[in-house]
Design a protein around this motif. Structure first.
Motif, PDB file in Angstrom:
ATOM      1  N   VAL A 334       8.306  14.393   2.998  1.00  0.00           N
ATOM      2  CA  VAL A 334       7.167  14.739   2.146  1.00  0.00           C
ATOM      3  C   VAL A 334       7.635  14.962   0.707  1.00  0.00           C
ATOM      4  O   VAL A 334       6.966  14.554  -0.254  1.00  0.00           O
ATOM      5  CB  VAL A 334       6.441  15.996   2.671  1.00  0.00           C
ATOM      6  CG1 VAL A 334       5.295  16.392   1.738  1.00  0.00           C
ATOM      7  CG2 VAL A 334       5.915  15.748   4.078  1.00  0.00           C
ATOM      8  N   LEU A 335       8.801  15.587   0.539  1.00  0.00           N
ATOM      9  CA  LEU A 335       9.355  15.810  -0.799  1.00  0.00           C
ATOM     10  C   LEU A 335       9.596  14.486  -1.514  1.00  0.00           C
ATOM     11  O   LEU A 335       9.295  14.353  -2.707  1.00  0.00           O
ATOM     12  CB  LEU A 335      10.666  16.590  -0.695  1.00  0.00           C
ATOM     13  CG  LEU A 335      11.431  16.808  -2.011  1.00  0.00           C
ATOM     14  CD1 LEU A 335      10.615  17.679  -2.967  1.00  0.00           C
ATOM     15  CD2 LEU A 335      12.786  17.439  -1.745  1.00  0.00           C
ATOM     16  N   LEU A 336      10.107  13.495  -0.800  1.00  0.00           N
ATOM     17  CA  LEU A 336      10.368  12.186  -1.408  1.00  0.00           C
ATOM     18  C   LEU A 336       9.062  11.488  -1.791  1.00  0.00           C
ATOM     19  O   LEU A 336       9.001  10.810  -2.825  1.00  0.00           O
ATOM     20  CB  LEU A 336      11.181  11.313  -0.449  1.00  0.00           C
ATOM     21  CG  LEU A 336      12.624  11.769  -0.208  1.00  0.00           C
ATOM     22  CD1 LEU A 336      13.313  10.857   0.808  1.00  0.00           C
ATOM     23  CD2 LEU A 336      13.412  11.786  -1.516  1.00  0.00           C
ATOM     24  N   ILE A 337       8.029  11.646  -0.957  1.00  0.00           N
ATOM     25  CA  ILE A 337       6.713  11.091  -1.310  1.00  0.00           C
ATOM     26  C   ILE A 337       6.193  11.760  -2.575  1.00  0.00           C
ATOM     27  O   ILE A 337       5.684  11.099  -3.493  1.00  0.00           O
ATOM     28  CB  ILE A 337       5.705  11.270  -0.150  1.00  0.00           C
ATOM     29  CG1 ILE A 337       6.094  10.416   1.067  1.00  0.00           C
ATOM     30  CG2 ILE A 337       4.292  10.913  -0.613  1.00  0.00           C
ATOM     31  CD1 ILE A 337       5.941   8.933   0.875  1.00  0.00           C
ATOM     32  N   PHE A 338       6.355  13.084  -2.667  1.00  0.00           N
ATOM     33  CA  PHE A 338       5.906  13.813  -3.860  1.00  0.00           C
ATOM     34  C   PHE A 338       6.702  13.393  -5.097  1.00  0.00           C
ATOM     35  O   PHE A 338       6.170  13.384  -6.204  1.00  0.00           O
ATOM     36  CB  PHE A 338       6.016  15.317  -3.647  1.00  0.00           C
ATOM     37  CG  PHE A 338       4.788  15.930  -3.043  1.00  0.00           C
ATOM     38  CD1 PHE A 338       3.606  15.994  -3.764  1.00  0.00           C
ATOM     39  CD2 PHE A 338       4.793  16.445  -1.758  1.00  0.00           C
ATOM     40  CE1 PHE A 338       2.448  16.548  -3.227  1.00  0.00           C
ATOM     41  CE2 PHE A 338       3.654  16.998  -1.200  1.00  0.00           C
ATOM     42  CZ  PHE A 338       2.476  17.050  -1.927  1.00  0.00           C
ATOM     43  N   ALA A 339       7.982  13.046  -4.916  1.00  0.00           N
ATOM     44  CA  ALA A 339       8.792  12.602  -6.052  1.00  0.00           C
ATOM     45  C   ALA A 339       8.220  11.340  -6.678  1.00  0.00           C
ATOM     46  O   ALA A 339       8.332  11.124  -7.885  1.00  0.00           O
ATOM     47  CB  ALA A 339      10.233  12.360  -5.602  1.00  0.00           C
ATOM     48  N   SER A 340       7.577  10.509  -5.859  1.00  0.00           N
ATOM     49  CA  SER A 340       6.996   9.267  -6.378  1.00  0.00           C
ATOM     50  C   SER A 340       5.797   9.528  -7.277  1.00  0.00           C
ATOM     51  O   SER A 340       5.404   8.660  -8.061  1.00  0.00           O
ATOM     52  CB  SER A 340       6.580   8.343  -5.222  1.00  0.00           C
ATOM     53  OG  SER A 340       5.427   8.829  -4.556  1.00  0.00           O
ATOM     54  N   PHE A 341       5.189  10.728  -7.176  1.00  0.00           N
ATOM     55  CA  PHE A 341       4.076  11.059  -8.060  1.00  0.00           C
ATOM     56  C   PHE A 341       4.552  11.121  -9.512  1.00  0.00           C
ATOM     57  O   PHE A 341       3.842  10.705 -10.416  1.00  0.00           O
ATOM     58  CB  PHE A 341       3.454  12.401  -7.669  1.00  0.00           C
ATOM     59  CG  PHE A 341       2.546  12.335  -6.476  1.00  0.00           C
ATOM     60  CD1 PHE A 341       1.180  12.224  -6.626  1.00  0.00           C
ATOM     61  CD2 PHE A 341       3.065  12.373  -5.192  1.00  0.00           C
ATOM     62  CE1 PHE A 341       0.332  12.163  -5.529  1.00  0.00           C
ATOM     63  CE2 PHE A 341       2.239  12.311  -4.080  1.00  0.00           C
ATOM     64  CZ  PHE A 341       0.871  12.197  -4.241  1.00  0.00           C
ATOM     65  N   ILE A 342       5.740  11.660  -9.730  1.00  0.00           N
ATOM     66  CA  ILE A 342       6.311  11.690 -11.087  1.00  0.00           C
ATOM     67  C   ILE A 342       6.634  10.266 -11.517  1.00  0.00           C
ATOM     68  O   ILE A 342       6.286   9.822 -12.598  1.00  0.00           O
ATOM     69  CB  ILE A 342       7.568  12.574 -11.138  1.00  0.00           C
ATOM     70  CG1 ILE A 342       7.229  14.001 -10.749  1.00  0.00           C
ATOM     71  CG2 ILE A 342       8.191  12.517 -12.541  1.00  0.00           C
ATOM     72  CD1 ILE A 342       8.436  14.917 -10.653  1.00  0.00           C
ATOM     73  N   GLY A 343       7.329   9.525 -10.632  1.00  0.00           N
ATOM     74  CA  GLY A 343       7.620   8.123 -10.883  1.00  0.00           C
ATOM     75  C   GLY A 343       8.688   7.904 -11.940  1.00  0.00           C
ATOM     76  O   GLY A 343       9.499   8.789 -12.232  1.00  0.00           O
ATOM     77  N   ALA A 429      -0.725   7.848  -1.572  1.00  0.00           N
ATOM     78  CA  ALA A 429       0.358   8.082  -2.534  1.00  0.00           C
ATOM     79  C   ALA A 429       1.203   6.831  -2.727  1.00  0.00           C
ATOM     80  O   ALA A 429       1.552   6.462  -3.856  1.00  0.00           O
ATOM     81  CB  ALA A 429       1.241   9.238  -2.057  1.00  0.00           C
ATOM     82  N   ALA A 430       1.522   6.153  -1.618  1.00  0.00           N
ATOM     83  CA  ALA A 430       2.381   4.965  -1.683  1.00  0.00           C
ATOM     84  C   ALA A 430       1.712   3.814  -2.413  1.00  0.00           C
ATOM     85  O   ALA A 430       2.384   3.017  -3.090  1.00  0.00           O
ATOM     86  CB  ALA A 430       2.771   4.528  -0.273  1.00  0.00           C
ATOM     87  N   SER A 431       0.396   3.703  -2.315  1.00  0.00           N
ATOM     88  CA  SER A 431      -0.312   2.601  -2.977  1.00  0.00           C
ATOM     89  C   SER A 431      -0.623   2.928  -4.439  1.00  0.00           C
ATOM     90  O   SER A 431      -0.374   2.109  -5.327  1.00  0.00           O
ATOM     91  CB  SER A 431      -1.602   2.260  -2.221  1.00  0.00           C
ATOM     92  OG  SER A 431      -2.450   3.395  -2.109  1.00  0.00           O
TER      93      SER A 431
END
Length: 482
Positions: A334-343, A429-431
């Motif tokens: 979940v942390l890695l998915i949240f990291a993608s929000f920053i990008g 989140a991924a899309s």
């Protein structure tokens, strides 16, 4: 609205795009896997369709305004994805539905990297190459490439560039717009060639090296193998991927200035780059240390190897996998998915909200805290030692508001299709962040989700690729007032 210039421009762009159907034919002629007819048909269909749109309006000399620019950009990404489905639909080795083919082509062109395909290792080389090429074209944005060509054909490109380049730190690098587009593409091409060579020297075959260089520099994440980068099980190959994912996540304007001044220290004068470096450093250290501390990997070397690679891949929104991170302990996936929000950085090929926007929101939050303590203090928010205009801060908050609203609406819509909460959250989140891999039912691929969910996610990918504002402007009624 001046539709004549819109149809003329889309027609020209389609004719340019038709040429990209030819390289897979060369690949198929080398490997002899009977895919040539699919790509020849796709080439002919795309070229003829472009001519049909272009010829009736070829003599149009109307001015190109911002509304036409927005309409062309949004329409072209949709139309391009539509025509990019042709080889997938015609290939006997795939037998894909239209929904699957459109999802795959949209995922490729938006550099999302989500796939409905499995058994990649057994697919024809031409199809595998074509998927990687779609990501490479979408990485810098084929619209930017077209900006360098269209002025030669009598179509101005300024509005196209601004509509495509909605990141707040994308500026002209040179006095002429065509020179700017060419400068960006020279850097992009140089990175691709260097990445391909490095992959080859690290142990990849020529085909895999070229293919993975496309998706690495584009921050796309498509691979020619089901196990992604994990297929090679090579520290050297993973190291090459880390370096070029990191470089591709930096603002390409900054790359240009560093190259022009021939001084690598120019990177460290940029506030966004320093925030980008700090974010990646903290994330990779925490993930690797946690993996080692919990005993998920028996050695510190294994924990840091997989932790660093997966953290960089997810934080830059590339989406490569060296291992199945969905099986990692507790909150790490979940942390890695949240990291993608920053990008990645604005002006890069990466997705997400972008580091500079997150940095400005953080600075604005700190300003409010200081104002609460010292109500009469005059506090300016600075970026690169210059005060940030109030209009820019309003724009950032406006973007973030639209992002949150769009995220909630898409996630709820996916739940209505029957998805569970974890899958719908991670898929959204991924899309939207153009990441690719998710959790739950989409941890491996998106083949098992419903047709309606694939169409919702295809829209979400485009929304993220155009950074929301461009597409949302098109949906607003004020846009269509004459």
């Amino acid at each position: 609205m001046q539709f004549s210039i819109v149809f003329k421009t889309i027609g020209l762009l389609l004719m340019v795009f038709s040429l990209t159907q030819l390289p897979p034919i060369i690949v198929d002629s080398i490997y002899q896997q009977q895919e040539t007819s699919s790509f020849l048909a796709a080439f002919a269909l795309t070229l003829i369709s472009g001519l049909v749109l272009y010829l009736p309006f070829r003599n149009s000399t109307k001015d190109f305004r911002i509304r036409e620019g927005v309409l062309v950009v949004v329409s072209f990404w949709f139309v391009l994805s539509l025509f990019a489905t042709t080889p997938f639909l015609l290939s006997e080795s795939l037998r894909m539905t239209f929904s699957d083919a459109f999802f795959e082509s949209m995922s490729g062109l938006t550099t999302t990297g989500a796939t409905v395909l499995s058994g990649l290792d057994d697919l024809p080389m031409a199809i595998l190459y074509y998927r990687q090429q779609l990501q490479w074209l979408g990485g810098m944005g084929i619209i930017v490439l077209a900006v360098a060509i269209l002025p030669m054909l009598g179509v101005g490109g300024m509005e196209l560039y601004h509509a495509e380049s909605s990141g707040i730190s994308k500026d002209r690098l040179t006095p002429k717009l065509t020179q700017t587009a060419k400068a960006l593409w020279k850097i992009y091409l140089s990175f691709t060639l260097a990445c391909a060579l490095a992959y080859y020297l690290a142990g990849m075959s020529i085909f895999d090296a070229i293919s993975h260089s496309y998706s690495t520099v584009a921050i796309g994440g498509f691979s020619t193998h089901d196990l992604s980068i994990g297929y090679f099980d090579s520290v050297m190959i993973e190291s090459v991927a880390i370096v070029f994912m990191f470089l591709a996540g930096i603002n390409f304007s900054l790359h240009f200035f560093v190259w022009r001044k021939k001084n690598i220290l120019e990177f460290f004068k940029d506030s966004e780059f320093k925030a980008y470096l700090l974010t990646l450093g903290i994330l990779t250290f925490f993930v690797a240390l946690y993996l080692w501390n919990t005993g998920h990997y028996q050695t510190a070397e294994g924990a840091f190897r997989y932790g660093i690679f997966q953290s960089i891949s997810m934080a830059t929104t590339t989406g490569f996998a060296s291992t199945n991170f969905a099986l990692w302990p507790l909150m790490l996936p979940v942390l890695l998915i949240f990291a993608s929000f920053i990008g990645a950085c604005a002006g890069s090929t990466g997705g997400g909200i972008k580091v500079v926007r997150v940095l400005l929101m953080f600075k604005l939050a700190m300003k409010e805290i200081k104002k609460f303590i010292h109500p009469n203090a005059q506090i300016n928010i600075k970026l690169n030692q210059r005060s940030v205009a109030e209009s820019t801060l309003v724009s950032v908050w406006g973007f973030f508001s639209l992002y949150v609203i769009a995220f909630i609406v898409i996630m709820v819509a996916l739940m209505f299709t029957g998805m569970d909460q974890v899958t719908s959250f991670s898929a959204t989140a991924a899309s939207m962040n153009n990441l690719g891999p998710g959790l739950g039912d989409v941890a491996e691929n998106y083949g098992a989700i419903s047709e309606s969910a694939k169409w919702i996610l295809s829209f979400s990918m485009l929304l993220g690729r155009l950074e929301i504002l461009t597409l949302m402007a098109l949906l607003h009624k004020a846009f269509w007032r004459f």
